[in-house]
Structures are given as C-alpha cells and as structure tokens.
Design an enzyme around this catalytic site. Structure first.
Site, PDB file in Angstrom:
ATOM      1  N   GLU A 153      50.008  66.414  42.022  1.00  0.00           N
ATOM      2  CA  GLU A 153      49.942  66.604  40.564  1.00  0.00           C
ATOM      3  C   GLU A 153      48.667  67.305  40.123  1.00  0.00           C
ATOM      4  O   GLU A 153      48.701  68.276  39.383  1.00  0.00           O
ATOM      5  CB  GLU A 153      50.071  65.245  39.848  1.00  0.00           C
ATOM      6  CG  GLU A 153      49.994  65.378  38.327  1.00  0.00           C
ATOM      7  CD  GLU A 153      50.115  64.055  37.583  1.00  0.00           C
ATOM      8  OE1 GLU A 153      50.341  63.008  38.225  1.00  0.00           O
ATOM      9  OE2 GLU A 153      49.973  64.070  36.343  1.00  0.00           O
ATOM     10  N   TYR A 177      59.205  89.730  20.857  1.00  0.00           N
ATOM     11  CA  TYR A 177      58.677  90.845  20.059  1.00  0.00           C
ATOM     12  C   TYR A 177      59.489  92.123  20.224  1.00  0.00           C
ATOM     13  O   TYR A 177      59.613  92.910  19.291  1.00  0.00           O
ATOM     14  CB  TYR A 177      57.195  91.082  20.404  1.00  0.00           C
ATOM     15  CG  TYR A 177      56.305  90.012  19.827  1.00  0.00           C
ATOM     16  CD1 TYR A 177      56.289  89.780  18.452  1.00  0.00           C
ATOM     17  CD2 TYR A 177      55.515  89.210  20.641  1.00  0.00           C
ATOM     18  CE1 TYR A 177      55.500  88.784  17.915  1.00  0.00           C
ATOM     19  CE2 TYR A 177      54.721  88.218  20.104  1.00  0.00           C
ATOM     20  CZ  TYR A 177      54.707  88.010  18.752  1.00  0.00           C
ATOM     21  OH  TYR A 177      53.932  87.027  18.207  1.00  0.00           O
TER      22      TYR A 177
END
Lengths: 381, 673
Positions: free
Chosen positions: A214, A115
C-alpha cells in the site's frame, strides 16, 4: 541499432520481429456501432442502442467467481428523447475522435477529451462526469478497455521492482526489453496507463510471488532490504487505491505468469477495501471485472490479530472507521468467515495500525521476521 | 361648600391633560416611529400617501418627488413635493401641525389614511428628535405665490406654532412640499423607501413617482396610465357596522327633523318599511328629533337595527385597482425583471363583513429574473397602501401558506407554508374598514369572510399559472423534439455515414416517427403596420391528416381582426373562429394569418388554440376542442377524430423499455469505494 524515429513497418530489427501485436480489431467494434445506426436511419427507424444498465440494481457480487458483475438488464438509448439523441451523437464524435487518434498514434487523458468536446457543438460534454460515463458505455458496448481506445486517466501507474522481464513498445513505437530489477533505478519500473498485450508483453520471471504494497515507505523499505532478491518476489507499489492499470497488471501476472499475489497494507478498514478492489473489483468497474479483478489475491496483513500478536503501536478507531467496518460486515465481498472474524476482532479491540509500525522492532524486522513468518503461514514460502 | 366638592376639585386639579408629546412617546410603535429605520420610512410613507390622496381628490394625476438627504449621523432631510391642488394658507398649520385633525375620520369610504395622525405625527417626530420645525411650501392655483411656513407643534396644547412665515415665487402652478429633518436611518432592502415606492407605483399606475436617495441614486416610476382611478364615493354608514358610540355621534350630528328621516336618509340600507319595523321593535315613535334619542333608547335602536332585514352595504365606497390596471402596474414596474408570465389579474366581486364592504384583488407574475430557488415574493396592499412589515402575521400570507401550491405547479414542502419558485404574488384588500392586527396597520387580521375571498382569488389566479406552466412544459417538450430533428439527427446521420463511408440517408421517415405530432405555432408579432399572428400548422406524423383548427380570441380584439383565409365559422361575441385545414401529407405544412390594427393589446398567451380530427397526444401548441363549443364539424373531421381515437387506443400499449439515460442519471454508481 534502430534509427531514432523508425516506423515499425519500415525497419525490421530482431526485437521488432517478435514485438507484441497491436490488437488489430481494437477499434473495429466502434465502427460496427456506426454501421448499426446508419442502417437504422436508412430503414427509417428511430436510431437506438441497447446496452447493459450500470445501475446499482443491475450490479451484483458473483460469489462463485468472487467478483462484481453486471446483470442482464438492458436499457435503450434512443434518439426519441433529447438526452438519448445527444448521447448517440456524442458516441460517434467519440468514435471518430478515437479512430483519428489511432491514425495519428496519439493518446488523450480523460480530461483532455472533455476539453476536445468543446468543438463538438451540440455534442459537447457539460461535465467530465458525462464524458467519463460515455467512455464506460463504449467499453461495455465494444467489450474493450478505454486504454485500447487510447484514453487514460492522469493518475500514474504503480512502480514495480523484481526479477521480471517485459517488453514495452515505447511512445516512438520502439520495443524495449526491460528487466524490472536490473534495468531500472531505485524508483523501479513505472507502469504506463496501457498495460495490454500490444503495449507490454511478459518475457519471463524467476520470481515466485508478487507482493502488492500500500505505502511508498514500506515499498522502499522492502526494496532497500533486498526483499525481492532474497525471497524471489516482485514488489509492486499500489499507491493507495490502485489505478486500473495496476489492477490489470496484477491480473495479467497471475494469469500469464501463474504468480500468486499477496496484498500487504495498513491494518485499518480502508486498507481492507484496497485489498477488496484488487481481489474482487469495484462496483464502478463491474463491467470490467473480467479484466481487472484478481480473485486469487490473498490478504497478508496487517491483520487485527497481527496488531495483538506483534503488539504493534496502534491508534483508536474513529467513529468513521467503526462505521466503515460495520458497512463491511454487510458487504458481499467480505462475506467469508475469515473476513467476518477479522472485522469483528478489529471492532472488538478498537485498534488500527500502520504497516510501518513494524519498525518498532528495527528496520530489518519486517523483511527478516514478519513477512517470512506470514508468507510461510499462507503457504507462499 | 360641601366637603365633597372640595375633594372632587382636589382630585380634578391632579388630573392634567396628557400632552401630545407624552401621547406620542407612549404610542411610538403604533404610529410607526419605534426605530430609526422605520421612522424614516413612516415619514416618507405618510407624506407620499398625503400627496397622492390630495391629487386623487382633486382629480389630478399625481406627480410626486421624494428626496432624502443625509444631514449627519442618523440625521436625514426628507422632502416630498407634489403637484397636487395645494393647501389654503389657513389650513396649512392644522393639517401639518395638529394631531387628530383630519378630514376623513368620519367619512365612510376607502382611503389611505384615516385617523388624521399620519403627517402631523411625522412633523412631531421631527420636532422631537432634531428640534427643527417642518417647512411647508404650498401654492394653490388661484394665488400668485406660494406660502412658506415653518411649523412646530405645541406639545402641551396640541396646537400648531408658526415659527416663521414667508411668500415665495414657485415654479409650479400648484402643489405642496413638505420638508422635515429627523433622526432616522436609511437602509436598502425589503423594508426601504424604494420598495415602498415601488409597491405604491404598482398599485397607483396613474402616479409618477421619483425617488432621490441619499447617495444621489435616482429612481423613476413613470405612470403607466393617464386614467385616474374612479373616485371612491362617500357612502352613508350601514347599521351593521355601527357601534353604540358612533350611533350616538350620528344621532347628535344629524340635521334631519325626525328619527324616521334619520334612519332612511342618514343611514344606508334602511327602507321606509324596515324603518317602521325597527322603530316598533325599539319602542320608538319615529317622530322624535334624532338628537333626543339617548341612553337606553339608543341601545334598543341599535339592537333593532342589527336584527333587522337590511339591504347589504353598498360597495360604492370601494376603490379597487381593477384587473387591467394591476396588470399595467405590474408590467410597468416589474418589466425590467423580464417575467415570462403575467397572469390575468383576478378582481373578486365586493363582499360584506360586518357593515363594511370589501374586495380582494390578486395579480401573479412568474419567471424572468425572479429567484427560482427562494420562497415566493408577496406584495401586500391594503387600500392601495403597501404593507412592508409583519408579513408573517398577515391574513394574506396565511391564505397563501394554507394553499397547496403543488397543485398549481410550484414546489412547496408538505403542501403548506410559503412555496418556492420565481413567483411574485400581489394581493390587494380594499375596504371601508380593514381589520388590521394593530393600529400600526401593518398586517391584516384573520377574518373568515376575508380569508374565503383571499383563497378564492388566489386559486383563480393560480389556475392561470398552472395553465401557463403546463403549456410551457409542453413547449419545452416540443423544443426538445425540434432540437433532435433539426440539429442532432442531421449531425448523427452525417457522422455515422462518414464513419462507414456511405451516403447520408433521407431523414424524413425518422423525423416523422420521432415527432409524431401535428405542430401548431401562432406567435403574436407586433409590428408598426399592425399586430400579426402568422399561424403555421405542420404535420410531423407519418400519416396524412385532416384537421379543424379553432382559435379563441379576446372578443374586444376579435372585433378588430381580419382573417386570411376566410374562416369556415365564427362566433364573434365569444371570440371564436375556426377553419377546416387542407389535407396535410407527412411533413406537410399549411398557414393562415390573423391581423389586427397597430398597438392592439394582445399577447401570444391571450390566444387559445384547439384542434379536432386528432387525439391529444399527437398535437403540440393546441388543445383538444372543449366540449362546450358545440360546433357542427364536417364529416371528414368527425371521421378523422374517430380514427385518431382508435389509433390512440391501439398504440396505448407501447413496448416497455428502460430509458438508459434516465436510469443512468438517477442511479449510476459514481463513487469508487
């Protein structure tokens, strides 16, 4: 006690005396690029840069080092063509922007940068893809990490629990000493996006190894059961596909603290890939394998044979799973006889299982039996 | 009292004439009334065709108002008003309420309707579906008031039935209004009255057409010209197109005293000598009355005529639109799409198939708001009538599909089928007899002669498209270069200079290296006091250049042009003009001006620019001089050309470098595994 908004140079406390040094030359290579283009213009040459191609053909798995690496092929980015000229212009808007952030002690997310480029006129990015690729180009050309350019993704870093003491320079410039077991809550120590030396320094550890996990549920199980204290381990939550900062932190722990890393995931083809990106790096970050890959990391489980040996509750492999496993058979990262056997066994049995299926034998089974057994087998314990 | 007579009479009494209503029912599809949407469209089409034909025949500019109102569920009132010559009171009932009453059936000329079924079929359809009579208002100039008749068709006798009759004062000096209430369905889209009228307006740029849709939406197609199309003259029938029945009819109707006179004066293409040969071959004398030739003699006569060496049929009966009017019509109706390119329309010379002349015309429109990601649009016309149905079955569509449009710069899967791109193709086939696939006259049948002409016309038009697209891509390439040197490079210099804290360097050497072209810019500017072409030639190469500049101008515009400075040579009849330019240093520029009177019909695309003294790769906005110009060049230019050729040969082997951004775009790994 340091004043609240002390500037590092204004007050010198004990802590600051031995605070980690900001790499003084972090942004120097970006100015070298500007110098190079400026002198080309002065000499009447068409501005250009040469940089390693990051195309598939120029990325290869280095079996000796066990990581993905960029090849030697170079491409030219020249102002002769519109695309090249635009990328050169953007490069220096970007260089200007990160030097400005450095002066102002700011950081920016990748999305914010996209942006920010709204104000760059012709240099404006048309997609976030475009800005991300340019940042990677700059990483390659300057041999620096984007984190050093003060640019980072929105993803949050991993949680760490264990007897590991670090020093972190916080957002106010103050250095805090933190023990990742005693100074943190149950959520653990949360890794910032920049885990380079100027931000985080290791003080010391009594741990014997690192276990990367995980799923959040399993991470919490190990923490609740006191696995870190019992076995002298550092627990680190991968949160699925690990972020760059997580992989970088694992790499630093192995290199600087000489801690072995084991990876504990679900038993399915996708988890194999999570392990592979920790150990061998990913194609996308091939130019950073030296920073991000931990080739010495070992896979603990859940393995295909675990599913059989521990009679774990399992699911059938889906067609997608099977295709993923077959693709892994031709993936150079899995080209060892052990991995090949493991993948073929999973294909043969047609089963996958989650880490948490170990709860079949009770909440303590994983920390009292499964992990100690596996770790002894691997020679870590 | 023979019994056989009785049986014959009995059989005959069982045979009854099929009523027109039954005929209509059985042939709805042929007549175009097989579903509600089509019935409404066919009604509009028949009434509008009649209106335009009537005006054309009377040499008046057609002015047609079409009003469609919803009267109820699937029930519409269609009113078509024209300002044509009007119809005499005694003709009105037959024209509108009697099938197969036409004035054109036996005419050998190009016309919209031919069978005389059209408008009366619409009247019959309205009668049958709503039981409402047709209301006809018509006024001829000589009379004070308009006749207003309500008509129905006696379906047993195929005769008009006058339901009511009145006189009315009308605000028009002359004209006709047809008002019908019928079952139908009004839909928008490709097969709608609006599209039909749009097509009609394109190929009839002399007509003004207004449509008022059921919701009140008013669309006006203004006329683009006040020139009437040349009248299509009636020509005599040519023997090659005759069949036995027609020959018999012509023989019987002939007023010529002898068969020889019939052959040479009632038919086309038969000389006195050929007539002699034909008569000999057919074993006829030539002195007999035409009406007396019958039976076998007719067959022999026709065979002899078909075998004879006759003059080809004349194209006088054709009414092509003409290249200029196709362009005007397309521009007038499609202008709001802001197309970037109207190809010069192609009007092929007339050809003959069977005994009938025909010709093919093609217009192309490219770009603007035409959709780029869809199949091209095809506007088909047969004798100036838009064909909206059966596109897939039409010879026009096949000719387009069988061409490899990739060679002309369009996308086309596998080089056949409809290409994809922002292109609209207009195809007009004009003939005194068009072979349609069916009586519904919606698609042109395959015919090797027509197909050959279609292909030649399409190829000729497509070549213009290819030229346009290649010029455009060169312009875009030039646009890229200008963006680099005018916008990007100065910013890059400013940015890097600021970062290293040094002054901004002079960019001229870099600019000429990046561009490395001589740029010719020649926009046509239309202003109140005239049409001007300011030409700017800029040397964006690192070396000084000596150049000869050539322009090719449409000769009719060339005749009106003034040049500043005076050219070094001209060939007015070919529209050619040229100058030797002053020596141009790097970054140097020179200019010249061509002026035309106000409103000269000229566009930037109409001028072609050529240069000599430099090789092709180093020029933008102009092409190398074609070999057929045969102009004696000054010695300096010849030398410059030789030097440029040597230079081009020397730089032929530039260093092979991989363009990083092109390689990245095509093959960069984006996905994390």
């Amino acid at each position: 006690m340091p004043p609240k908004r002390a500037r590092p140079s204004a007050t010198k406390t004990d802590e600051e005396a031995d605070q980690p040094k900001i790499r003084a030359d972090a942004l120097a290579p970006t100015l070298d690029l500007a110098r190079q283009i400026h002198s080309q213009l002065v000499n009447g040459e068409i501005p250009r840069m040469r940089l390693p191609l990051r195309t598939k053909q120029n990325i290869a798995f280095q079996s000796r080092e066990g990581v993905w690496k960029l090849g030697k092929a170079l491409g030219t980015r020249s102002a002769r063509k519109l695309d090249g000229a635009l990328m050169l212009l953007r490069t220096f808007y970007l260089v200007d922007f990160i030097n400005e952030m450095s002066r102002d002690r700011k950081t920016s997310t990748l999305r914010e940068l996209y942006y920010i480029s709204e104000g760059w006129e012709e240099g404006k990015f048309h997609s976030e893809d475009e800005s991300n690729l340019l940042i990677e180009d700059l990483e390659v050309m300057c041999e620096r990490l984007r984190e050093e350019f003060r640019l980072h993704p929105e993803e949050n870093g991993a949680s760490v629990i264990g007897d590991l003491t670090i020093r972190e320079r916080n957002r106010k410039g103050i250095v805090k000493k933190i023990n990742c077991r005693d100074d943190v809550g149950d959520g653990g120590y949360s890794l910032p996006f920049n885990v380079e030396k100027e931000k985080i320094d290791f003080v010391g550890t009594n741990a014997k190894f690192v276990i990367a996990i995980e799923c959040g549920g399993m991470f919490d199980r190990l923490a609740e059961n006191g696995f870190d204290e019992e076995q002298n381990a550092v627990l680190i939550h991968l949160k699925g596909q690990p972020a760059r900062s997580t992989r970088r932190f694992l790499k630093r722990m192995t290199e600087e603290l000489k801690l072995p890393v084991v990876v504990f995931t679900d038993g399915d083809p996708w988890s194999f890939r999570i392990f592979a990106s920790v150990a061998f790096g990913a194609i996308k970050t091939a130019h950073l394998s030296n920073y991000l890959a931990t080739p010495s990391a070992e896979f603990l489980g859940v393995t295909a044979s675990d599913i059989e040996n521990y009679e774990l509750p399992s699911d059938r492999l889906t067609d997608q799973d099977i295709r993923a496993l077959q693709a892994e058979l031709t993936d150079p990262r899995f080209a060892t006889s052990e991995w090949r056997a493991e993948i073929e066994l999973m294909l043969k049995n047609g089963k996958k299982a989650e880490q948490q299926s170990l709860a079949k034998y009770g909440l303590n089974y994983v920390t009292e039996h499964y992990l100690p057994d596996k770790l002894r087998e691997m020679g870590v314990l | 009292m023979a019994p056989s007579t009785t049986i014959a009479q009995q059989l005959a009494s069982k045979q009854r004439e099929i009523s027109v209503a039954e005929f209509f029912e059985r042939n709805r599809q042929i007549l175009g009334f097989d579903n509600l949407q089509r019935a409404l469209l066919t009604t509009v089409k028949e009434a509008v065709d009649n209106a335009i034909d009537a005006s054309d025949d009377a040499r008046m500019l057609p002015d047609v108002l079409v009003e469609i109102q919803k009267e109820g569920e699937d029930r519409y009132r269609v009113a078509v008003t024209d300002s044509g010559p009007g119809i005499l009171r005694r003709e009105i009932p037959n024209v509108f309420a009697r099938l197969l009453y036409g004035s054109r059936f036996h005419q050998n000329r190009q016309a919209r309707g031919q069978q005389g079924i059209g408008i009366s079929a619409a009247v019959l359809y309205a009668n049958l579906t709503t039981a409402r009579p047709a209301k006809i208002t018509s006024k001829v100039e000589e009379e004070e008031a308009a006749h207003v008749l309500e008509l129905a068709i006696d379906t047993q006798k195929n005769l008009p039935k006058i339901v009511s009759e009145d006189l009315e004062l009308w605000d028009r000096p002359h004209g006709t209004r047809v008002e019908l209430v019928l079952k139908g369905r009004y839909l928008r889209g490709r097969q709608s009255p609006l599209e039909y009228l749009r097509g009609t307006a394109i190929v009839n740029p002399h007509a003004r057409i207004v449509l008022v849709e059921p919701d009140g939406t008013r669309s006006t197609f203004e006329r683009a010209t006040t020139d009437l199309p040349p009248p299509s003259r009636e020509t005599l029938p040519h023997p090659f197109g005759l069949e036995l029945g027609e020959l018999g009819y012509l023989l019987k109707a002939s007023r010529k005293p002898t068969l020889t006179d019939f052959l040479t004066k009632d038919l086309q293409g038969v000389s006195a000598r050929t007539a002699r040969e034909v008569l000999d071959a057919a074993g006829l004398k030539g002195r007999e009355a035409p009406g007396s030739v019958s039976g076998e003699a007719q067959e022999q006569l026709l065979a002899a005529l078909h075998a004879a060496n006759l003059v080809a049929p004349s194209a006088e009966g054709l009414s092509p639109i003409g290249a200029m009017l196709i362009k005007r019509g397309l521009r007038n109706v499609l202008g709001e799409l802001r197309p970037e390119f109207f190809a010069p329309p192609v009007s092929r010379p007339p050809k003959v198939r069977g005994g009938f002349p025909f010709m093919v015309e093609v217009g192309l429109v490219y770009g603007g708001a035409l959709p780029a990601d869809q199949s091209i649009q095809i506007l088909r016309f047969a004798n100036r009538v838009p064909l909206l149905f059966q596109q897939g079955a039409c010879a026009v569509t096949n000719a387009i599909s069988n061409m490899d449009w990739r060679r002309y710069g369009l996308d086309q899967k596998g080089g056949s089928g409809l290409p994809v791109g922002p292109l609209l193709v207009l195809v007009h086939v004009a003939s005194t007899k068009i072979p349609f696939t069916s009586e519904a006259k919606e698609a042109i049948a395959e015919d090797p002669e027509i197909d050959k002409e279609l292909t030649l016309a399409l190829q000729a038009a497509a070549r213009h498209l290819r030229t346009h697209l290649s010029r455009k891509s060169r312009r875009e390439f030039a646009g890229d270069k200008f963006a680099i040197i005018q916008k990007i490079l100065p910013k890059l210099a400013e940015k890097t200079s600021a970062l290293v804290g040094k002054p901004v360097p002079d960019l001229t050497p870099v600019i000429t290296r990046i561009m490395d072209v001589v740029h010719v810019e020649a926009p046509v500017q239309s202003e109140a006091n005239g049409v001007r072409v300011p030409v700017a030639v800029t040397n964006y190469t690192p070396r000084a250049r000596v150049l000869e500049l050539f322009a090719e101008i449409p000769p009719e515009a060339m005749a009106l042009a003034t040049f500043d400075p005076t050219p070094d040579g001209t060939e007015p009849e070919l529209g050619r003009v040229w100058w030797t330019l002053p020596k141009l240093a790097p970054n140097g520029r020179t200019g010249l001006t061509i002026s035309f009177p106000p409103k000269t019909d000229l566009e930037t695309n109409d001028l072609d620019w050529y240069v000599a003294g430099i090789d092709e790769a180093h020029v933008l906005g102009a092409d190398p001089l074609p070999g057929d110009w045969d102009v004696r060049l000054p010695r300096t230019i010849v030398e410059a050309s030789e030097q440029a050729a040597a230079e081009a040969a020397a730089t032929g082997s530039t260093e092979e470098e991989v363009d990083y951004d092109a390689a990245e775009a095509s093959a960069t790994v984006r996905d994390e595994d």
